[in-house]
Motif scaffolding. Structure first.
Motif, PDB file in Angstrom:
ATOM      1  N   PRO A  78       0.810  -1.215   0.000  1.00  0.00           N
ATOM      2  CA  PRO A  78       0.000   0.000   0.000  1.00  0.00           C
ATOM      3  C   PRO A  78       0.846   1.268   0.000  1.00  0.00           C
ATOM      4  CG  PRO A  78      -0.889  -1.584   1.558  1.00  0.00           C
ATOM      5  CD  PRO A  78       0.428  -2.123   1.104  1.00  0.00           C
ATOM      6  N   ALA A  79       0.491   2.193  -0.872  1.00  0.00           N
ATOM      7  CA  ALA A  79       1.185   3.464  -1.030  1.00  0.00           C
ATOM      8  C   ALA A  79       0.125   4.567  -0.991  1.00  0.00           C
ATOM      9  CB  ALA A  79       1.955   3.437  -2.351  1.00  0.00           C
ATOM     10  N   PRO A  80       0.447   5.844  -1.267  1.00  0.00           N
ATOM     11  CA  PRO A  80       1.726   6.408  -1.704  1.00  0.00           C
ATOM     12  C   PRO A  80       2.767   6.451  -0.576  1.00  0.00           C
ATOM     13  CG  PRO A  80      -0.148   7.844  -2.252  1.00  0.00           C
ATOM     14  CD  PRO A  80      -0.628   6.838  -1.263  1.00  0.00           C
ATOM     15  N   ALA A  81       3.944   6.918  -0.971  1.00  0.00           N
ATOM     16  CA  ALA A  81       5.081   7.022  -0.062  1.00  0.00           C
ATOM     17  C   ALA A  81       5.288   5.702   0.667  1.00  0.00           C
ATOM     18  CB  ALA A  81       4.903   8.193   0.895  1.00  0.00           C
ATOM     19  N   THR A  82       5.600   5.762   1.962  1.00  0.00           N
ATOM     20  CA  THR A  82       5.869   4.523   2.697  1.00  0.00           C
ATOM     21  C   THR A  82       4.596   3.728   2.920  1.00  0.00           C
ATOM     22  OG1 THR A  82       7.632   5.721   3.833  1.00  0.00           O
ATOM     23  CG2 THR A  82       7.007   3.590   4.744  1.00  0.00           C
ATOM     24  N   GLY A  83       3.461   4.406   2.987  1.00  0.00           N
ATOM     25  CA  GLY A  83       2.178   3.731   3.076  1.00  0.00           C
ATOM     26  C   GLY A  83       2.106   2.753   4.238  1.00  0.00           C
ATOM     27  N   LEU A  84       1.680   1.529   3.942  1.00  0.00           N
ATOM     28  CA  LEU A  84       1.689   0.430   4.919  1.00  0.00           C
ATOM     29  C   LEU A  84       2.746  -0.558   4.447  1.00  0.00           C
ATOM     30  CD1 LEU A  84      -2.174  -0.150   5.355  1.00  0.00           C
ATOM     31  CD2 LEU A  84      -0.643   1.075   6.922  1.00  0.00           C
ATOM     32  N   PRO A  85       3.984  -0.405   4.893  1.00  0.00           N
ATOM     33  CA  PRO A  85       5.096  -1.128   4.286  1.00  0.00           C
ATOM     34  C   PRO A  85       5.085  -2.649   4.446  1.00  0.00           C
ATOM     35  CG  PRO A  85       5.826   0.055   6.242  1.00  0.00           C
ATOM     36  CD  PRO A  85       4.432   0.509   5.957  1.00  0.00           C
ATOM     37  N   THR A  86       4.278  -3.161   5.395  1.00  0.00           N
ATOM     38  CA  THR A  86       4.260  -4.613   5.585  1.00  0.00           C
ATOM     39  C   THR A  86       2.923  -5.227   5.182  1.00  0.00           C
ATOM     40  OG1 THR A  86       3.541  -4.401   7.895  1.00  0.00           O
ATOM     41  CG2 THR A  86       5.923  -4.468   7.464  1.00  0.00           C
ATOM     42  N   ARG A  87       2.096  -4.467   4.476  1.00  0.00           N
ATOM     43  CA  ARG A  87       0.784  -4.969   4.053  1.00  0.00           C
ATOM     44  C   ARG A  87       0.768  -5.206   2.541  1.00  0.00           C
ATOM     45  NH1 ARG A  87      -1.692  -6.220   8.983  1.00  0.00           N
ATOM     46  NH2 ARG A  87      -0.965  -4.675  10.488  1.00  0.00           N
ATOM     47  N   THR A  88      -0.382  -5.576   2.021  1.00  0.00           N
ATOM     48  CA  THR A  88      -0.440  -5.991   0.619  1.00  0.00           C
ATOM     49  C   THR A  88      -1.412  -5.141  -0.188  1.00  0.00           C
ATOM     50  OG1 THR A  88      -0.449  -7.989  -0.764  1.00  0.00           O
ATOM     51  CG2 THR A  88      -2.315  -7.707   0.745  1.00  0.00           C
ATOM     52  N   GLU A  89      -1.160  -5.049  -1.488  1.00  0.00           N
ATOM     53  CA  GLU A  89      -2.030  -4.306  -2.397  1.00  0.00           C
ATOM     54  C   GLU A  89      -1.592  -4.588  -3.842  1.00  0.00           C
ATOM     55  OE1 GLU A  89      -3.815  -0.536  -0.913  1.00  0.00           O
ATOM     56  OE2 GLU A  89      -2.794   0.337  -2.648  1.00  0.00           O
ATOM     57  N   GLN A  90      -2.497  -4.285  -4.774  1.00  0.00           N
ATOM     58  CA  GLN A  90      -2.175  -4.377  -6.207  1.00  0.00           C
ATOM     59  C   GLN A  90      -2.258  -2.975  -6.809  1.00  0.00           C
ATOM     60  OE1 GLN A  90      -5.216  -7.336  -7.379  1.00  0.00           O
ATOM     61  NE2 GLN A  90      -3.556  -8.772  -7.794  1.00  0.00           N
ATOM     62  N   GLY A  91      -1.578  -2.048  -6.185  1.00  0.00           N
ATOM     63  CA  GLY A  91      -1.729  -0.647  -6.548  1.00  0.00           C
ATOM     64  C   GLY A  91      -0.685  -0.083  -7.478  1.00  0.00           C
ATOM     65  N   ASP A  92       0.266  -0.903  -7.938  1.00  0.00           N
ATOM     66  CA  ASP A  92       1.371  -0.370  -8.747  1.00  0.00           C
ATOM     67  C   ASP A  92       1.309  -0.796 -10.211  1.00  0.00           C
ATOM     68  OD1 ASP A  92       2.415   0.871  -6.537  1.00  0.00           O
ATOM     69  OD2 ASP A  92       3.820  -0.726  -6.056  1.00  0.00           O
ATOM     70  N   LEU A  93       0.174  -1.332 -10.641  1.00  0.00           N
ATOM     71  CA  LEU A  93       0.069  -1.824 -12.017  1.00  0.00           C
ATOM     72  C   LEU A  93       0.237  -0.705 -13.033  1.00  0.00           C
ATOM     73  CD1 LEU A  93      -0.523  -3.886 -14.208  1.00  0.00           C
ATOM     74  CD2 LEU A  93      -2.966  -3.702 -13.647  1.00  0.00           C
ATOM     75  N   LEU A  94      -0.519   0.359 -12.885  1.00  0.00           N
ATOM     76  CA  LEU A  94      -0.416   1.449 -13.857  1.00  0.00           C
ATOM     77  C   LEU A  94       0.923   2.166 -13.747  1.00  0.00           C
ATOM     78  CD1 LEU A  94      -4.013   2.991 -13.746  1.00  0.00           C
ATOM     79  CD2 LEU A  94      -3.042   1.405 -15.428  1.00  0.00           C
ATOM     80  N   PHE A  95       1.441   2.255 -12.542  1.00  0.00           N
ATOM     81  CA  PHE A  95       2.776   2.843 -12.347  1.00  0.00           C
ATOM     82  C   PHE A  95       3.808   2.044 -13.133  1.00  0.00           C
ATOM     83  CE2 PHE A  95       6.419   3.203  -9.063  1.00  0.00           C
ATOM     84  CZ  PHE A  95       7.049   4.190  -9.796  1.00  0.00           C
ATOM     85  N   ALA A  96       3.741   0.717 -13.035  1.00  0.00           N
ATOM     86  CA  ALA A  96       4.682  -0.137 -13.763  1.00  0.00           C
ATOM     87  C   ALA A  96       4.487   0.005 -15.268  1.00  0.00           C
ATOM     88  CB  ALA A  96       4.493  -1.591 -13.339  1.00  0.00           C
ATOM     89  N   LEU A  97       3.248   0.043 -15.704  1.00  0.00           N
ATOM     90  CA  LEU A  97       2.958   0.134 -17.136  1.00  0.00           C
ATOM     91  C   LEU A  97       3.511   1.422 -17.738  1.00  0.00           C
ATOM     92  CD1 LEU A  97       1.584  -0.805 -19.726  1.00  0.00           C
ATOM     93  CD2 LEU A  97      -0.547   0.203 -18.869  1.00  0.00           C
ATOM     94  N   TYR A  98       3.332   2.534 -17.012  1.00  0.00           N
ATOM     95  CA  TYR A  98       3.742   3.829 -17.563  1.00  0.00           C
ATOM     96  C   TYR A  98       5.086   4.307 -17.025  1.00  0.00           C
ATOM     97  CZ  TYR A  98      -1.042   3.880 -19.257  1.00  0.00           C
ATOM     98  OH  TYR A  98      -2.214   3.551 -19.894  1.00  0.00           O
ATOM     99  N   SER A  99       5.823   3.425 -16.380  1.00  0.00           N
ATOM    100  CA  SER A  99       7.125   3.819 -15.822  1.00  0.00           C
ATOM    101  C   SER A  99       8.116   4.123 -16.936  1.00  0.00           C
ATOM    102  CB  SER A  99       7.668   2.700 -14.928  1.00  0.00           C
ATOM    103  OG  SER A  99       7.819   1.497 -15.657  1.00  0.00           O
ATOM    104  N   GLY A 100       8.861   5.179 -16.739  1.00  0.00           N
ATOM    105  CA  GLY A 100       9.850   5.568 -17.746  1.00  0.00           C
ATOM    106  C   GLY A 100       9.290   6.620 -18.674  1.00  0.00           C
ATOM    107  N   HIS A 101      10.104   7.629 -18.959  1.00  0.00           N
ATOM    108  CA  HIS A 101       9.663   8.681 -19.867  1.00  0.00           C
ATOM    109  C   HIS A 101       9.881   8.221 -21.302  1.00  0.00           C
ATOM    110  CE1 HIS A 101      13.794   9.268 -18.547  1.00  0.00           C
ATOM    111  NE2 HIS A 101      14.060   9.912 -19.663  1.00  0.00           N
ATOM    112  N   GLY A 102       8.971   8.638 -22.163  1.00  0.00           N
ATOM    113  CA  GLY A 102       9.057   8.238 -23.557  1.00  0.00           C
ATOM    114  C   GLY A 102       8.278   6.966 -23.830  1.00  0.00           C
TER     115      GLY A 102
END
Length: 562
Positions: A299-323
């Motif tokens: 769980p995010a943003p930032a440190t969020g809940l560092p020892t818990r679970t989530e599927q919140g980074d899919l779009l971040f991974a997809l659009y990671s990187g400029h260009g």
């Protein structure tokens, strides 16, 4: 009476040895022929707070988290309140009076008193293992043999005291059964004794080894640290260079450098660390370097809940990187997937010369259960490196977009640069060459789509309701649908979430009602499917409090949604 399936939860504070009980009990159960599954929830602290571990013992193979607690072992006062939403009238509470919250009925088990009589309260964990083993129906000889082998290096005295502690606890458990206070009927299977007992981190690590990984550079970050430590632990055995980098920027650049030199490299991280790797992702995209990243979601943003679970980074991974450049996203749903998809990630990265991101999460990485086998490749992983000639061009314009990739040491120069470049790798500002290079890189999508892993359909082909999921929600969705028993409901699970398999649209069009299940707040995979297929979901079942879905809540919400 608990028949065919038992959910045991141990709860106390960090540092009380809950993981020790979990480790001992799950292994003893497996060795004695029981199907076993375990997962944990824990706070971000070294001491104090409340941590709990769920252990399921079943007559069939189980892989999913359930909400119910059949037997609760409380090791600290307040533990019951911590789990109050999961405790009900059928829950049997075992513990010492000092550790039980006021107003709850419980069975007194003097773990600490017995341990102190043996020599030290540290043995209370072994007393607990003995008690639970007897309740479940473990042969004491199995428990005794395990303890003797586990503590052998610590000397005969430690072995004897642990065996005595286990025996005292076992006698208490036998007494509870004879008195009719607890009755458990779970079938054993002698074949299970030879099963593997793995967690997600180990499965990903083994998949990396099977995929030819020989370099890992990471900065420790929950929940992916276990993968780094697993590969570091086995580094000498499998010829792996394991580097704990000073930060995530160094880690990703080391991995890119290792691929340039001919290694098969991997980095592991979580969302916050991946944020620092994003420039490296673009570098890999521009120089067309293979790269494998395990992104452990939490769980995010930032440190969020560092020892818990989530599927919140899919779009971040997809659009990671400029260009604009191609990448591949894989999302294992089981330990078997974690092994085979990680192995596949190295094949994809090497063949298509693109970054491949494995989207795991805390739930997948920290859960484990017995599996019958993993198919180890008989041959060395296929590599796609070519020998360079004097006229070698690293970025040769070819129809497929996949230029022959050489490494230093041949007759030709392997020139790579983060600026736009010509076929030889030399910096250029020729605008016509720029267009050709962008189109060359994007052409790889055609080759990638030809090898996209298809989604798995579970259930009837003539479904009316289609439930869609991805990644670690797989076991809970599957068991929930099996429990519902609707002959017109099917489950479509995606192991590769980008690029999306072309059959996705046909599957969705065939359903009268479409339901998507995700561990995030905005249905991120639903958004991707909308972009790819133009289709919306009728029902979105979303959860984002840091906990995985339970089988029971999915049964309820799927019944409501169909």
């Amino acid at each position: 009476m608990f028949k065919d399936d038992l959910s045991i939860v141990l709860c106390g504070e960090a540092g009380q040895g809950i993981q020790t009980v979990e480790k001992f009990l799950t292994r003893v159960l497996k060795f004695d022929g029981f199907n076993v599954y375990a997962t944990k929830e824990y706070m971000s602290r070294v001491r104090g707070g409340f941590n709990s571990t769920e252990i399921r013992v079943s007559s069939k193979n189980v892989k999913a988290f359930v909400n119910r607690i059949d037997i609760l072992v409380t090791l600290k006062k307040g533990a019951i309140q911590h789990l109050k939403n999961r405790v009900d009238d059928h829950t049997i509470i075992l513990g010492e009076a000092s550790n039980v919250d006021d107003g709850y009925k419980f069975i007194e088990v003097p773990f600490t008193k017995i341990a102190t009589e043996i020599g030290d309260k540290i043995f209370s964990n072994t007393v607990g293992v003995g008690t639970l083993s007897a309740v479940i129906g473990v042969d004491f000889k199995t428990l005794e043999k395990y303890l003797e082998e586990f503590f052998e290096r610590k000397g005969k005295d430690i072995v004897n005291k642990n065996v005595e502690a286990a025996k005292r606890g076992f006698e208490i458990g036998e007494g509870l059964v004879k008195q009719g206070k607890i009755k458990v009927e779970i079938k054993k299977d002698p074949d299970i004794k030879d099963d593997l007992l793995l967690d997600g981190a180990s499965a990903i690590g083994l998949g990396a080894i099977a995929g030819g990984c020989n370099f890992i550079s990471s900065y420790p970050m929950t929940p992916s640290t276990g993968i780094l430590t697993f590969l570091a632990e086995h580094a000498k055995e499998f010829g792996i260079v394991a580097e704990q980098a000073e930060d995530e920027i160094s880690a990703v650049n080391m991995a890119i450098g290792a691929w340039y030199a001919g290694s098969r490299a991997m980095v592991t991280t979580a969302g916050g660390g991946f944020a620092l790797m994003v420039e490296g992702m673009s570098l890999a995209g521009m120089i067309e370097s293979p790269l494998v990243v395990n992104l452990g979601q939490r769980p995010a943003p930032a440190t969020g809940l560092p020892t818990r679970t989530e599927q919140g980074d899919l779009l971040f991974a997809l659009y990671s990187g400029h260009g604009e450049f191609p990448k591949i996203l894989l999302a294992p749903g089981t330990l078997e997937d974690a092994f085979y998809l990680t192995q596949k990630a190295f094949y994809f990265a090497d063949k298509f010369q693109v970054p491949v991101i494995i989207l795991s999460d805390q739930y997948l990485v920290d859960s484990y259960y017995n599996i019958s086998n993993l198919e180890i490749p008989k041959a060395q992983p296929q590599k796609f490196i070519v020998e360079t000639s004097k006229d070698y061009k690293r970025y040769q314009l070819v129809e497929s977009g996949i230029s022959p990739r050489g490494i230093p040491g041949g007759a030709g120069l392997v020139d790579v640069d983060s600026d736009e470049h010509d076929e030889s790798g030399h910096i250029t500002e020729d605008l016509d060459i720029r267009v050709k290079m962008v189109e060359k890189r994007l052409k790889k999508f055609d080759a990638i789509r030809a090898e996209v892993i298809p989604p798995e359909l579970i259930g009837p082909k003539n479904y009316e309701t289609l439930v869609v999921g991805w990644g670690s929600t797989y076991p809970m969705i599957r068991e929930a649908i099996e429990n519902i028993g609707d002959k017109k409901m099917a489950f479509l699970h995606f192991k590769q979430v980008y690029p999306v398999h072309p059959d996705a649209k046909e599957y969705l069009q065939s359903a009268k009602k479409k339901i998507i299940v995700e561990n995030n707040a905005t249905s991120q995979f639903g958004q991707i499917l909308k972009l790819e297929t133009g289709m919306n979901f009728d029902v979105k079942i979303l959860k984002y409090n840091g906990m995985p879905f339970s089988v029971e809540e999915l049964v309820l919400r799927l019944k409501e949604g169909r």
